[in-house]
Design an enzyme around this catalytic site. Structure first.
Site, mmCIF file in Angstrom:
data_model
loop_
_atom_site.group_PDB
_atom_site.id
_atom_site.type_symbol
_atom_site.label_atom_id
_atom_site.label_comp_id
_atom_site.label_asym_id
_atom_site.label_seq_id
_atom_site.Cartn_x
_atom_site.Cartn_y
_atom_site.Cartn_z
ATOM 1 C CE LYS A 46 -1.685 2.675 3.174
ATOM 2 N NZ LYS A 46 -1.642 3.953 2.449
ATOM 3 C CD GLU A 68 13.812 0.915 8.817
ATOM 4 O OE1 GLU A 68 14.203 1.885 9.504
ATOM 5 O OE2 GLU A 68 14.476 -0.118 8.649
ATOM 6 C CB CYS A 72 13.248 9.344 8.530
ATOM 7 S SG CYS A 72 14.028 8.362 7.260
ATOM 8 C CD GLU A 105 9.882 12.712 11.896
ATOM 9 O OE1 GLU A 105 8.728 12.294 12.089
ATOM 10 O OE2 GLU A 105 10.740 12.063 11.281
#
Ligand code: NAD
Length: 509
Positions: free
Chosen positions: A205, A279, A313, A411
């Site tokens: 997906k 991850e 990331c 983040e």
């Protein structure tokens, strides 16, 4: 040092702003769009729902395509196809699988411009970043094609009297894959290549925001790789993603995405005791010691903090610099950042910073900046959104940031770098590790002792010394703590996507 907030960066909104002979989407429209529908069992099929999801170009805010909003029933059809295909794929030899992976690499290489155009149109990323993504995608398939032929397991032997042990390495079966929007094709490749190489089949997906390059890959490999080993179901995380985590015939679910999505997948997967590979996010510290080459460190942050508009990331987004050189380092960094060119992919070869992926994400980044300003933090450069259309944020450096400030701990996933100071090595290590994330970090020093002792104390899956964001297929990528577990790339990914079986033969009779 603080530059005035005018004329700091070049901003290019269209080709008209720039006369150089550059790449332009305008010259190649219409987009080489893939067919609509889910890719199941080797062909595109309509979904079980008539609902569609709009795909938006974040530089223009225009809808460029729409894809199916998949359902649990669509996932179930794809899993059926994957289960059937895996039976024969799982017993092919490493050589045969490697030939298929090399073929996929060749197909991408032969169509690289189409992939670059689609990726840039869907994410707004500059063509240089899209080119790098496609090159890395090709290399990932080539690496896994070769690496899968080198896999070994523990040697067999006689460990109990009259018994000989044989250790087999097997595929896990069908793997569900959920990918993010920041590197749509590359993050898909990081999963598809090792998962197929290890003999599994896949139901993938893509992010609902960026499904086009993955569907393009499906279109181009259709009929050229065994039907059903790679299936793509488009749709939302809470429906399609959750069904992948839940489906009893899926043996492992691998997600690259945010911590919240990872937690949701792991929670659902726990019910069927499914393996999980995560991850997740990051907030990479960049630890600059007083003996470092400060110009090199600043140039390193310019590249690694702002690559893909900071939507990475591993972005070098949180500088911790020794107090004795903080002023000098910040001056270098601000000067470096002032040379970044912001704009649409078609606006010039020198464009390095594209937009945020979506309006909600654009708003989130602006909220973080507003909060930092309201707290009185020093915006050394940038700090605001650019006028639309498009979700552009100025490349930003915030200096003199106190320990624990939200902008330096959460983040942000945008073109925003913060600068904090430390006074001792011990403090630098403690502060760097004071993060819920543990994906990557860098250390900048010319001291050979520090270049080994500090990385060993840092709680991050990758630590660079005098570098940041340099990746290679041979070495593992993955996090500790809130950044997840499991490894992408390298032989370790092949380990994650296979299982060992011990066969013990009694020959004493
Ligand atoms: P996201 O978590 O919003 O979405 C990622 C994927 O998860 C999408 O396909 C989404 O549809 C799906 N998803 C969302 N909720 C779900 C649920 N409840 N169940 C199942 N699937 C669900 O992340 P994003 O915004 O697309 O990507 C940005 C995030 O990804 C950042 O946090 C970034 O750090 C992380 N990321 C990590 C790496 C890495 O290698 N560690 C690489 C790229 C991105």
């Amino acid at each position: 040092m603080t530059l005035t907030n005018t004329e700091q960066f070049s901003v290019r909104r269209s080709r008209a702003d720039h006369s150089a002979d550059d790449h332009s989407l305008a010259g190649v429209l219409p987009l080489p769009l893939p067919p609509g529908g889910h890719f199941i069992g080797g062909s595109f099929v309509p979904g079980s729902s008539t609902q569609l999801i709009d795909v938006v170009d974040p530089t223009t805010e225009q809808v460029i395509a729409s894809v199916q909003a998949g359902t649990a029933a669509d996932v179930d059809s794809a899993v059926d196809a994957a289960v059937a295909a895996q039976k024969s794929w799982g017993v092919t030899t490493p050589k045969e699988r490697s030939e298929v992976l090399n073929l996929i690499a060749n197909i991408i290489e032969a169509n690289r411009e189409a992939f670059e155009i689609i990726e840039s149109a869907n994410t707004g990323k500059p063509r240089t970043v899209a080119e790098d993504d496609v090159s890395s995608t090709i290399d990932t398939f080539r690496f896994m094609a070769g690496a899968s032929r080198t896999l070994t397991s523990m040697a067999g032997g006689d460990y109990a009297s009259g018994h000989t042990s044989v250790i087999l390495r097997e595929p896990v079966g069908v793997v569900g894959v959920i990918t993010p929007w920041n590197y749509p094709l590359l993050m898909a490749a990081w999963k598809i290549a090792p998962i197929l190489a290890a003999g599994n089949s896949i139901v993938l997906k893509p992010s609902e925001q960026t499904p086009l390059s993955t569907l393009k890959l499906a279109e181009l490999v259709a009929g050229r790789i065994p039907d059903g080993i790679l299936n793509v179901v488009t749709g939302q995380g809470r429906t399609v993603g959750q069904r992948l985590a839940d489906h009893p015939d899926i043996a492992l679910v691998a997600l690259t995405g945010s911590v919240v999505s990872g937690q949701a997948v792991a929670e659902t997967a726990a019910k069927s005791v499914k393996r999980v590979h995560l991850e997740l996010g990051g907030k990479a510290p960049v630890v600059v010691f007083p003996d470092a080459d400060l110009r090199a460190a600043a140039a390193g942050v310019r590249n690694a903090g702002f690559w893909n508009a900071g939507q990475d990331c591993g972005a070098a987004c949180r500088v911790l610099v020794h107090e004795s050189v903080a002023e000098e380092f910040t001056e270098h960094l601000v000067r470096e950042v002032s040379t970044l060119v912001v704009g649409a992919p078609g606006a010039g070869n020198d464009v390095e910073i594209g937009p945020m992926i979506s309006h909600p994400h654009f708003e989130r980044v602006q909220e973080s900046l507003a909060e930092a300003k309201a707290a009185g933090l020093n915006v050394a450069i940038g700090g605001s959104a650019l006028e639309g259309p498009g979700y552009f944020i100025e490349p930003t450096v915030i200096s003199h940031v106190p320990a624990g400030a939200p902008i330096a701990t959460q983040e942000i996933f945008g073109p925003v770098v913060t600068v904090e100071t430390f006074s001792s090595t011990e403090e630098a290590v403690t502060r760097a590790n004071e993060s819920p994330y543990g994906l990557s970090a860098s250390v900048w020093t010319r001291d050979s002792g520090l270049s080994l002792s500090v990385p060993k104390q840092l709680d991050f899956g990758t630590v660079w010394v005098n570098s940041h964001l340099v990746l290679a297929c041979e070495v593992p990528w993955g996090g500790f703590k809130g950044s997840g577990y499991g490894r992408d790339l390298s032989l370790y990914a092949l380990d994650d996507y296979s299982r060992t079986k011990h066969v013990m033969i009694n020959h004493s009779a």
